[in-house]
Enzyme design. Structure first.
Site, PDB file in Angstrom:
ATOM      1  N   TYR A  50      -8.749   6.857  19.905  1.00  0.00           N
ATOM      2  CA  TYR A  50      -9.868   6.312  19.129  1.00  0.00           C
ATOM      3  C   TYR A  50      -9.968   4.793  19.197  1.00  0.00           C
ATOM      4  O   TYR A  50     -10.769   4.188  18.495  1.00  0.00           O
ATOM      5  CB  TYR A  50      -9.791   6.833  17.690  1.00  0.00           C
ATOM      6  CG  TYR A  50     -10.099   8.314  17.652  1.00  0.00           C
ATOM      7  CD1 TYR A  50     -11.408   8.773  17.583  1.00  0.00           C
ATOM      8  CD2 TYR A  50      -9.086   9.258  17.787  1.00  0.00           C
ATOM      9  CE1 TYR A  50     -11.699  10.125  17.614  1.00  0.00           C
ATOM     10  CE2 TYR A  50      -9.360  10.610  17.820  1.00  0.00           C
ATOM     11  CZ  TYR A  50     -10.675  11.036  17.740  1.00  0.00           C
ATOM     12  OH  TYR A  50     -10.971  12.390  17.788  1.00  0.00           O
TER      13      TYR A  50
ATOM     14  N   HIS B  87      -0.692  -0.207   5.537  1.00  0.00           N
ATOM     15  CA  HIS B  87      -1.094   0.840   6.474  1.00  0.00           C
ATOM     16  C   HIS B  87      -0.080   1.976   6.614  1.00  0.00           C
ATOM     17  O   HIS B  87       0.372   2.308   7.702  1.00  0.00           O
ATOM     18  CB  HIS B  87      -1.403   0.227   7.850  1.00  0.00           C
ATOM     19  CG  HIS B  87      -2.485  -0.792   7.811  1.00  0.00           C
ATOM     20  ND1 HIS B  87      -2.918  -1.479   8.926  1.00  0.00           N
ATOM     21  CD2 HIS B  87      -3.234  -1.284   6.775  1.00  0.00           C
ATOM     22  CE1 HIS B  87      -3.874  -2.333   8.581  1.00  0.00           C
ATOM     23  NE2 HIS B  87      -4.071  -2.220   7.276  1.00  0.00           N
TER      24      HIS B  87
ATOM     25  N   GLN C 158       0.809  -1.217   0.000  1.00  0.00           N
ATOM     26  CA  GLN C 158       0.000   0.000   0.000  1.00  0.00           C
ATOM     27  C   GLN C 158       0.845   1.271   0.000  1.00  0.00           C
ATOM     28  O   GLN C 158       0.315   2.373  -0.023  1.00  0.00           O
ATOM     29  CB  GLN C 158      -0.920  -0.002   1.224  1.00  0.00           C
ATOM     30  CG  GLN C 158      -1.912  -1.158   1.224  1.00  0.00           C
ATOM     31  CD  GLN C 158      -2.650  -1.300   2.547  1.00  0.00           C
ATOM     32  OE1 GLN C 158      -2.517  -0.469   3.446  1.00  0.00           O
ATOM     33  NE2 GLN C 158      -3.427  -2.365   2.681  1.00  0.00           N
TER      34      GLN C 158
END
Length: 374
Positions: free
Chosen positions: A259, A155, A91
């Site tokens: 989060y 990621h 990625q």
């Protein structure tokens, strides 16, 4: 009796997780595409158009993941010279691009990409700024480089956004170290960062002065944010992030907020195994919306202006998995509806509203596609 009680609690926890993983209490069925528009390819044949922004003359700068930066004017693509070497793996590649809000005065362009500079084999996400002169990047300045390098291919993040106060935000994914990086403020990855536009760290960043902390970090517990945008009404920075198998999230980014990844999640691992039984925990922020199953979100834009009356004030999110643009309808900070747009357009990597008020999509294998309302 104790054994039975423990078993009952375990079963209850499993059933609760199963329900969270499969049925969402706040699930909103997505409506079909109304197709009150046409699509026009304005720049063709770009393999993976990762990010885009506009120069003052209306021409575009588009990053292609393999490492090419295009200047596009009247449909003609020209390769920008002197782009830094990109570590292309999985990625990773040439990622986002954003012009400084005062570009006409200072000429700064901001770019994130995966770089092999620094310690260790492989690469990690880097943020630079540069100026454009005679078709070439000049005055390149390194603003931030995540460490350590790793040969893992997943990621990297990464999106860039500016707020109303001139702060620069950018995201770095957990780099595949999901059990370590996101919850550790002394490690890069799984975070959204905030800097001054020159790369210096704001003195009021939440982790400034904390022993060993990554002082550039603004939030943590993020998995892999590939969409970020400023809400034009409130000025808040919004981001979405990829979940694992299910559990993609939309979050409003707040200073020093955790989060939750991977401690709380609405998703399960790709092999079907459990990551966490918890979807909420004190001290951790729940998303304002989440997707199960995952749509694989990429790119994010708020709609403003009068070009699309039925979309104004709402949020656009690209879907890599289902290959459509999703209109996420908002009432304040609450998601109240969903609608498909550009169904089956392809793997949608980015979406932006241009200075002309029109919506543009970066679609893998196609290029830049403009949405023209009928």
């Amino acid at each position: 009796m104790k054994k039975i009680a423990i078993l009952s609690l375990s079963v209850f926890a499993f059933l609760s997780f199963s329900c969270d993983a499969q049925v969402k209490p706040n699930d909103i069925a997505i409506k079909d595409d109304v197709k009150n528009y046409t699509l026009e390819v304005v720049a063709a044949d770009i393999a993976i158009p990762w990010g885009m922004d506009w120069l003052p003359d209306g021409s575009m700068l588009v990053t292609e993941k393999s490492g090419v930066l295009y200047h596009i004017k009247n449909g003609v693509k020209t390769e920008i010279k002197n782009v830094p070497k990109v570590y292309t793996r999985g990625q990773g590649g040439l990622l986002d691009i954003a012009l400084h809000p005062n570009y006409t005065k200072n000429g700064w362009i901001y770019i994130t990409y995966s770089s092999e500079e620094g310690e260790g084999n492989g690469g990690n996400t880097k943020l630079i700024r540069a100026k454009l002169q005679d078709g070439s990047l000049t005055q390149i300045q390194s603003l931030y480089k995540a460490t350590p390098n790793t040969s893992k291919g997943q990621h990297f993040g990464s999106r860039i956004a500016f707020d109303n106060h001139g702060y620069l935000y950018f995201s770095i994914g957990d780099r595949g170290e999901n059990m370590v990086n996101p919850q550790d403020i002394t490690r890069d990855g799984g975070k959204i960062y905030r800097l001054h536009d020159d790369g210096s760290i704001p003195k009021d960043n939440p982790f400034v002065g904390k022993d060993g902390a990554k002082e550039a970090a603004f939030s943590y517990g993020n998995r892999n944010p590939q969409g970020m945008a400023k809400n034009p009404v409130t000025g808040a920075i919004w981001a979405h992030e990829h979940g694992p198998k299910g559990g993609d999230e939309i979050n409003i980014i707040k200073k020093g907020t955790n989060y939750g990844w991977p401690v709380i999640t609405y998703g399960i691992d790709y092999d079907g195994s459990t990551i966490s039984l918890e979807t909420e925990k004190p001290g951790m922020e729940k998303p304002i919306y989440y997707w199960v199953p995952s749509i694989a979100p990429s790119g994010m834009a708020f709609v403003s202006g009068d070009k699309y009356p039925n979309w104004t004030g709402h949020l656009l999110v690209g879907s890599l998995k289902f290959q459509y643009l999703e209109l996420v309808k908002l009432k304040g900070n609450e998601v109240v509806g969903r609608q498909k747009i550009a169904t089956d357009v392809g793997r949608l990597r980015d979406v932006k509203q241009g200075p002309d008020g029109f919506i543009y999509m970066g679609v893998e294998g196609k290029g830049i596609v403009k949405i023209i309302p009928n």
